[in-house]
Design an enzyme around this catalytic site. Structure first.
Site, PDB file in Angstrom:
ATOM      1  N   ARG A 128      26.252  22.619  -9.220  1.00 42.60           N
ATOM      2  CA  ARG A 128      26.628  23.571  -8.190  1.00 42.60           C
ATOM      3  C   ARG A 128      27.648  22.951  -7.244  1.00 42.60           C
ATOM      4  O   ARG A 128      27.543  21.785  -6.880  1.00 42.60           O
ATOM      5  CB  ARG A 128      25.401  24.003  -7.375  1.00 42.60           C
ATOM      6  CG  ARG A 128      24.554  25.091  -8.041  1.00 42.60           C
ATOM      7  CD  ARG A 128      25.242  26.447  -7.979  1.00 42.60           C
ATOM      8  NE  ARG A 128      24.466  27.512  -8.582  1.00 42.60           N
ATOM      9  CZ  ARG A 128      24.612  27.933  -9.842  1.00 42.60           C
ATOM     10  NH1 ARG A 128      25.493  27.343 -10.638  1.00 42.60           N
ATOM     11  NH2 ARG A 128      23.914  28.948 -10.303  1.00 42.60           N
ATOM     12  N   GLU A 138      34.779  29.063  -5.117  1.00 41.66           N
ATOM     13  CA  GLU A 138      35.251  29.488  -6.432  1.00 41.66           C
ATOM     14  C   GLU A 138      35.658  30.953  -6.376  1.00 41.66           C
ATOM     15  O   GLU A 138      35.046  31.737  -5.649  1.00 41.66           O
ATOM     16  CB  GLU A 138      34.155  29.273  -7.484  1.00 41.66           C
ATOM     17  CG  GLU A 138      33.792  27.815  -7.690  1.00 41.66           C
ATOM     18  CD  GLU A 138      32.740  27.603  -8.775  1.00 41.66           C
ATOM     19  OE1 GLU A 138      32.342  28.591  -9.427  1.00 41.66           O
ATOM     20  OE2 GLU A 138      32.325  26.448  -8.987  1.00 41.66           O
ATOM     21  N   HIS A 167      34.277  25.978 -14.092  1.00 41.19           N
ATOM     22  CA  HIS A 167      32.876  26.408 -14.210  1.00 41.19           C
ATOM     23  C   HIS A 167      32.547  26.817 -15.649  1.00 41.19           C
ATOM     24  O   HIS A 167      32.116  27.941 -15.928  1.00 41.19           O
ATOM     25  CB  HIS A 167      32.582  27.569 -13.244  1.00 41.19           C
ATOM     26  CG  HIS A 167      31.140  27.620 -12.821  1.00 41.19           C
ATOM     27  ND1 HIS A 167      30.742  27.954 -11.554  1.00 41.19           N
ATOM     28  CD2 HIS A 167      29.990  27.381 -13.509  1.00 41.19           C
ATOM     29  CE1 HIS A 167      29.417  27.926 -11.476  1.00 41.19           C
ATOM     30  NE2 HIS A 167      28.939  27.582 -12.639  1.00 41.19           N
TER      31      HIS A 167
END
Length: 528
Positions: free
Chosen positions: A234, A263, A281
């Site tokens: 994370r 993000e 990601h």
């Protein structure tokens, strides 16, 4: 009339077919999630919403979802769903907590190799017509020490793979037992030891108040010169400014980052740093993982819409319709007992014992134990729920003990939860009164009666005259209003407990000041 489900993100066709095979009408619009206005316009037509990460299910969307009964997230993270708003409206939120574990673990291993051998930079250099063998001197992973922060489902898979690469694996996880660590072949250590010994560090923990910036400038200063850091968990676990400074100075020899504080990360302080590997990601981005989570979310949503079965729900216990009226207040009590104990537990947990006495002993205690474990693990693992909590506890080697017995005392139903750590045992007990509201009735053997509110202060102290006045004055002087005040003690002049509900947040400075009062042994703000 058949239930209708909207798929507003790019889920696998597998999900579409599962819904259709179960007789559910499906509207597959994979781009709709990015069109906020169109989603608001259409969401009222559907009973179910299946998403990944692109669709933002805000309070506004939920308000417009007049028929929505269930939201299914294909994946573990539900940051894009307003769960409190969904709960308030009676909408179940489900996820698929284990569908992409192997994929994420493999990405972490791949990123470790990428930074060890500087693969992206070497590739770019070679394709640019250069031949810079000496520039890209790498390091082996064999015989190196890998430090894993968070050794749950994904972290344990990373550990297994790393051991297969002949690495020495050390792990920090407050919920990892010695026995489970031995079974995995890893050495359990504290965080400072991990920082000091690890050649590579990889993070596999949720983002919570306790884990935010777990790697900051102070942590980096404790690490070996030339350490390499991987984060596929994370954004927010690493202080990005501190990591950039350490990469520039050479203290950190390399880093591989798949997740960022903000993000999509179209710009970031880490971009352009020496020996940095960045990916967008991709932890869960494999064909296999997407198939797995798509299949799981479609099956779970179908089961609920057709049969009323609830699986992997983040905001609803797994309770049958027949059990619900009697069990629901006891589930709340179990969650509160667990949360109370979890917020006060900072050391390694060996076991959790739950005792059921009276009428509750003849009920569905499996659901109650799951609720208690979910509450207990929530402070560390925010995505945990009643379904996943027992699995999370098992992964970490926490022994769960249940005891049932006939009524002995004055309460029709009595529940006590005891946490066994390396250092001590701490017990908290409660019951549900005739008004249906859970009450705490005993803490560490000291009797008191308290209804838990959203924000509480827990204080242990020596029973001395004047404490209550000084304590209340501190709260008043800081503008903190007392809603309820419960006191208990084991004997005159002995150990005492104050459990106080307050209105609003308690500043850290006030907590510190309370701790300096004469006789105070512990002060802890609690959130329920």
């Amino acid at each position: 009339m058949a239930p209708r489900v909207l798929i507003s993100d790019d889920l696998s066709e597998t999900a579409v077919q599962i819904f259709r095979d179960r007789g559910i009408e499906v509207d597959f619009q994979p781009k709709l999630g990015k069109d906020k206005e169109k989603l608001l316009e259409l969401i009222g037509q559907y009973d179910g919403l299946a998403i990944r990460s692109a669709t933002k299910v805000t309070e506004k969307v939920i308000a417009a979802a007049t028929n929505l009964k269930v939201i299914g997230r294909a994946g573990i993270g539900v940051d894009n769903v307003d769960i409190p708003a969904a709960t308030a409206k009676g909408i179940i939120v489900m996820n698929t907590p284990f569908g992409n574990s192997i994929t994420t673990a493999e990405h972490a291993i791949a990123m470790m190799f990428a930074t060890a051998r500087q693969l992206p930079a070497a590739d770019a250099s070679t394709q640019a017509g250069k031949w810079e063998k000496s520039r890209f001197m790498g390091v082996e992973v064999t015989a190196k020490t890998l430090g894993i922060i968070g050794c749950g489902n994904i972290g344990s898979i990373v550990a297994q793979r790393a051991i297969g690469l002949s690495m020495k694996v050390i792990a920090f996880d407050p919920f990892l037992s010695d026995e489970r660590a031995r079974e995995m072949g890893v050495e359990k250590v504290d965080l400072d030891t991990l920082f000091r010994r690890a050649d590579f560090i990889t993070l596999h923990t949720p983002l919570t108040d306790k884990t935010r910036n777990v790697i900051d400038a102070a942590a980096i200063a404790k690490m070996k010169d030339g350490v390499r850091i991987v984060n596929c968990a994370r954004g927010g676990l690493i202080d990005e400014q501190a990591l950039r400074a350490a990469l520039d100075s050479g203290k950190v020899a390399g880093a591989a980052v798949d997740v960022f504080t903000e993000e999509p990360a179209t710009s970031n302080v880490l971009f352009g740093a020496p020996n940095i590997v960045c990916t967008p990601h991709l932890g869960a981005s494999t064909t296999e993982a997407q198939e797995n989570v798509a299949l799981q979310v479609a099956e779970q949503m179908s089961e609920y819409l057709i049969n009323g079965a609830v699986q992997n729900a983040l905001n609803m216990p797994s309770i049958t319709a027949e059990e619900a009226p009697r069990l629901t207040p006891l589930v709340k009590l179990a969650e509160q007992l667990g949360s109370f104990a979890g917020q006060l537990t900072d050391t390694d947990v060996k076991a959790v014992r739950i005792e059921y006495e009276g009428a509750v002993a003849n009920m569905n205690t499996r659901a109650l134990t799951a609720a208690a474990l979910a509450g207990f693990l929530q402070p560390q693992l925010q995505t945990v729920n009643m379904v996943s909590a027992p699995a999370y506890a098992k992964e970490r080697g926490i022994k769960i003990e249940e005891t049932r017995r006939e009524q002995r005392g004055a309460y029709e139903s009595y529940m006590r939860l005891t946490v066994v750590t390396e250092e001590q045992e701490r017990a908290v007990a409660g019951t549900v009164f005739s008004d249906g509201k859970p009450r705490i009735i005993q803490i560490k053997g000291i009797n008191l009666e308290a209804e838990l509110g959203p924000r509480m202060l827990y204080v242990t102290n020596q029973d001395k005259p004047g404490f209550v006045g000084r304590f209340a004055s501190l709260l008043g002087d800081s503008g903190v209003n007392i809603a309820t005040f419960s006191l208990g003690r084991d004997a005159p002049g002995g150990s005492a407990i104050a459990l106080v509900e307050v209105d609003g947040d308690v500043p850290a400075s006030l907590v510190s000041n309370i701790g300096t009062l004469p006789g105070v042994q512990q002060v802890k703000p609690l959130v329920f």
